[in-house]
Design a protein around this motif. Sequence first.
Motif, PDB file in Angstrom:
ATOM      1  N   PRO A  83       0.318  -8.375  -2.779  1.00 13.39           N
ATOM      2  CA  PRO A  83       0.125  -6.916  -2.660  1.00 13.39           C
ATOM      3  C   PRO A  83       1.058  -6.354  -1.594  1.00 13.39           C
ATOM      4  O   PRO A  83       1.516  -7.062  -0.707  1.00 13.39           O
ATOM      5  CB  PRO A  83      -1.343  -6.784  -2.243  1.00 13.39           C
ATOM      6  CG  PRO A  83      -1.698  -8.089  -1.647  1.00 13.39           C
ATOM      7  CD  PRO A  83      -0.847  -9.111  -2.327  1.00 13.39           C
ATOM      8  N   GLU A  84       1.303  -5.044  -1.720  1.00  9.18           N
ATOM      9  CA  GLU A  84       2.199  -4.407  -0.762  1.00  9.18           C
ATOM     10  C   GLU A  84       1.539  -4.355   0.607  1.00  9.18           C
ATOM     11  O   GLU A  84       0.318  -4.343   0.742  1.00  9.18           O
ATOM     12  CB  GLU A  84       2.525  -2.988  -1.228  1.00  9.18           C
ATOM     13  CG  GLU A  84       3.391  -2.951  -2.456  1.00  9.18           C
ATOM     14  CD  GLU A  84       3.809  -1.527  -2.788  1.00  9.18           C
ATOM     15  OE1 GLU A  84       3.833  -0.693  -1.867  1.00  9.18           O
ATOM     16  OE2 GLU A  84       4.098  -1.284  -3.955  1.00  9.18           O
ATOM     17  N   LYS A  85       2.369  -4.292   1.616  1.00  9.33           N
ATOM     18  CA  LYS A  85       1.889  -4.243   2.998  1.00  9.33           C
ATOM     19  C   LYS A  85       1.192  -2.901   3.227  1.00  9.33           C
ATOM     20  O   LYS A  85       1.747  -1.845   2.905  1.00  9.33           O
ATOM     21  CB  LYS A  85       3.079  -4.391   3.952  1.00  9.33           C
ATOM     22  CG  LYS A  85       2.703  -4.413   5.394  1.00  9.33           C
ATOM     23  CD  LYS A  85       3.938  -4.606   6.248  1.00  9.33           C
ATOM     24  CE  LYS A  85       3.575  -4.558   7.710  1.00  9.33           C
ATOM     25  NZ  LYS A  85       4.755  -4.691   8.560  1.00  9.33           N
TER      26      LYS A  85
END
Length: 189
Positions: A83-85
Amino acid sequence: MDYANRKRPPRKPAKKAPGKGARRPTKAAVSVPWSLIALAVVLVVGLIWFLSSISGNADNAGASPQIQDVLPTAQQPEVEPLPEKPGDRWQYIEELENSEVQVDVPERELGPPKLMQCGSFRKESDAETLRARIAMAGLESQVRPSTGSNGVWYRVILGPYETKRDAERDRHKLQRTQVFGCQIWNWNL
């Protein structure tokens, strides 16, 4: 006796070993078995080979196959992308930069004025001598006579000071010039 130029005493003759015909043993030629040397060389070479094989510098021909190659394609787990930060959810940095802290500081109450007495003498000449020593330190003092039940005393005082800190500063200056025994009291003029 002159110990520096003294000669050394003569050496005593060494004691002879018991028996007249005693001889020193001579070193015999020590023979080294060649089989032990060959065994040591083989062990050193084997150790070097073993260390190089476990360090990863050896050929990869003998390496174990990868896990993906061993598992059938149906059993291989699917790899999901990470997942994106997450973004910064804290805003306190901007809030602290733009805020102003207000603190109520109570004003310091000033007590009665402080006077510093550095001496009390029966003779006025002794008081004037101390006053001169204080003047050499760069401070201005006064000699005041006081009449009590046991006669006239001449006090050497400095002040008045608004705060005790000012009086302490002058007392330390006097101590550096070897004038000791000054005491700070709450006195009214």
